[in-house]
Design a protein around this motif. Structure first.
Motif, short mmCIF file in Angstrom:
data_model
loop_
_atom_site.label_atom_id
_atom_site.label_comp_id
_atom_site.label_asym_id
_atom_site.label_seq_id
_atom_site.Cartn_x
_atom_site.Cartn_y
_atom_site.Cartn_z
N LYS A 36 35.47 56.96 72.55
CA LYS A 36 35.49 56.43 71.19
C LYS A 36 34.18 55.72 70.87
O LYS A 36 33.75 54.85 71.64
N GLY A 37 33.55 56.10 69.75
CA GLY A 37 32.31 55.45 69.34
C GLY A 37 31.06 56.14 69.85
O GLY A 37 29.96 55.67 69.60
N GLU A 38 31.26 57.26 70.54
CA GLU A 38 30.13 58.01 71.11
C GLU A 38 29.12 58.38 70.01
O GLU A 38 27.92 58.28 70.19
N THR A 39 29.65 58.81 68.86
CA THR A 39 28.79 59.19 67.74
C THR A 39 28.55 58.01 66.80
O THR A 39 27.42 57.75 66.40
N SER A 40 29.61 57.29 66.48
CA SER A 40 29.52 56.25 65.44
C SER A 40 29.00 54.92 65.97
O SER A 40 28.58 54.07 65.18
N GLY A 41 29.05 54.73 67.28
CA GLY A 41 28.69 53.43 67.84
C GLY A 41 29.85 52.45 67.85
O GLY A 41 29.72 51.34 68.39
N GLU A 42 30.98 52.85 67.28
CA GLU A 42 32.15 51.96 67.18
C GLU A 42 32.99 52.04 68.46
O GLU A 42 34.11 52.54 68.46
N THR A 43 32.42 51.56 69.57
CA THR A 43 33.18 51.58 70.82
C THR A 43 34.25 50.48 70.82
O THR A 43 34.23 49.58 69.99
N GLN A 44 35.17 50.61 71.77
CA GLN A 44 36.27 49.65 71.86
C GLN A 44 36.32 49.06 73.27
O GLN A 44 36.47 49.80 74.24
N GLN A 45 36.20 47.74 73.36
CA GLN A 45 36.27 47.04 74.64
C GLN A 45 37.73 46.67 74.91
O GLN A 45 38.35 45.99 74.10
N VAL A 46 38.21 47.10 76.06
CA VAL A 46 39.63 46.91 76.37
C VAL A 46 39.91 45.47 76.80
O VAL A 46 39.25 44.93 77.69
N VAL A 47 40.89 44.87 76.16
CA VAL A 47 41.35 43.54 76.54
C VAL A 47 42.61 43.65 77.40
O VAL A 47 42.77 42.93 78.38
N GLU A 48 43.48 44.56 77.03
CA GLU A 48 44.74 44.73 77.78
C GLU A 48 45.28 46.13 77.52
O GLU A 48 45.12 46.67 76.42
N LEU A 49 45.93 46.68 78.54
CA LEU A 49 46.59 47.98 78.40
C LEU A 49 48.03 47.80 78.84
O LEU A 49 48.29 47.37 79.96
N ARG A 50 48.96 48.10 77.93
CA ARG A 50 50.38 47.94 78.26
C ARG A 50 51.09 49.29 78.14
O ARG A 50 50.68 50.15 77.35
N THR A 51 52.14 49.45 78.91
CA THR A 51 52.96 50.66 78.75
C THR A 51 54.37 50.26 78.33
O THR A 51 54.73 49.08 78.37
N ASP A 52 55.14 51.24 77.91
CA ASP A 52 56.48 50.93 77.40
C ASP A 52 57.56 51.21 78.44
O ASP A 52 57.27 51.64 79.56
N CYS A 53 58.79 50.96 78.04
CA CYS A 53 59.92 51.01 78.96
C CYS A 53 59.96 52.31 79.76
O CYS A 53 60.09 52.29 80.97
N ASP A 54 59.82 53.46 79.07
CA ASP A 54 59.92 54.73 79.80
C ASP A 54 58.55 55.35 80.08
O ASP A 54 58.47 56.53 80.45
N GLN A 55 57.51 54.57 79.91
CA GLN A 55 56.15 54.95 80.32
C GLN A 55 55.64 56.25 79.70
O GLN A 55 54.92 57.00 80.36
#
Lengths: 152, 152
Positions: free
Chosen positions: A77-96
């Motif tokens: 994400k952001g490779e072209t636009s420069g709008e990269t996203q720095q991850v703060v947290e990654l969560r999954t849901d009940c059934d993954q």
């Protein structure tokens, strides 16, 4: 070094829902659905997909990677636009089978390819038996024709 | 009276992304992905799917309806648990294949079948080449065995 995930079919229902094994349930196309939200505001920025490689890269690098279904390839994400996203947290849901990715949106703060902060810039309303959309007024933070070289 | 939606294949790219026609791009299974968030906090409660009937019913009644992929049937959220969702706003994304549903969660405030407020109660972290999950500590607001009569 690549990150490995547990096999969800090897887990019990209780292990899948309450356990500590990260066992993403990729669909028939090898993808999980990802909701990306802005840290702090919790605003939903976009909805996208990850395959195992994109998920591993996101966890390893701390920068959001997705699988582009339209282009059929890994997408930093952001490779072209420069709008990269720095991850703060990654969560999954009940059934993954879904992920919430909490990020700091860099660049001009536009997660959407139309130049807006969020892809969800229109609300629906009903008049009679017809549903229509109204723009919620999110401003364009960049001109997609300048960034991508083609109309949005 | 049933609500009708526009046909996305009859729209130009610009009409789809910038227009006022609500033309949901249902997938091959007839579904769009829905991110349900809590009004006020913006907390992501759950991720689910809607077919055209569930989407129309949600807009008509102001109460969240989904399509249950596991049960293969229309699902009025909270039908069994009492945890219905009152719709505050329904938004769609740039290419109209996803929806953000902003709701007030009723009942005990638990959107997840495990009894928690949100389905996203575990965060991932990486240790070496293995990803594991940690509980974020969301309390159970009901006992799923009492509500559903079977273990969660």
């Amino acid at each position: 070094m690549s990150i490995s995930f547990a096999d969800p079919t090897a887990l019990t229902h209780d292990q899948l829902e309450e356990g500590t094994d990260f066992a993403p349930r990729f669909d028939a196309a090898g993808l999980v659905t990802v909701v990306t939200v802005e840290a702090g505001s919790n605003d939903v920025l976009m909805l996208a997909h990850m395959n195992a490689e994109a998920l591993a890269l996101t966890l390893q690098t701390g920068v959001a990677h997705y699988w582009s279904r339209s282009r059929g390839k890994l997408w930093k994400k952001g490779e072209t636009s420069g709008e990269t996203q720095q991850v703060v947290e990654l969560r999954t849901d009940c059934d993954q089978d879904a992920i919430v990715l909490v990020v700091n949106q860099t660049g001009r703060g536009a997660a959407c390819h139309t130049g807006r902060k969020s892809c969800f810039y229109r609300r629906a309303s009903v008049s009679g038996d017809t549903a229509t959309l109204q723009d919620t007024g999110l401003p364009r933070l960049f001109d997609p024709r300048e960034v991508y070289g083609t109309p949005s």
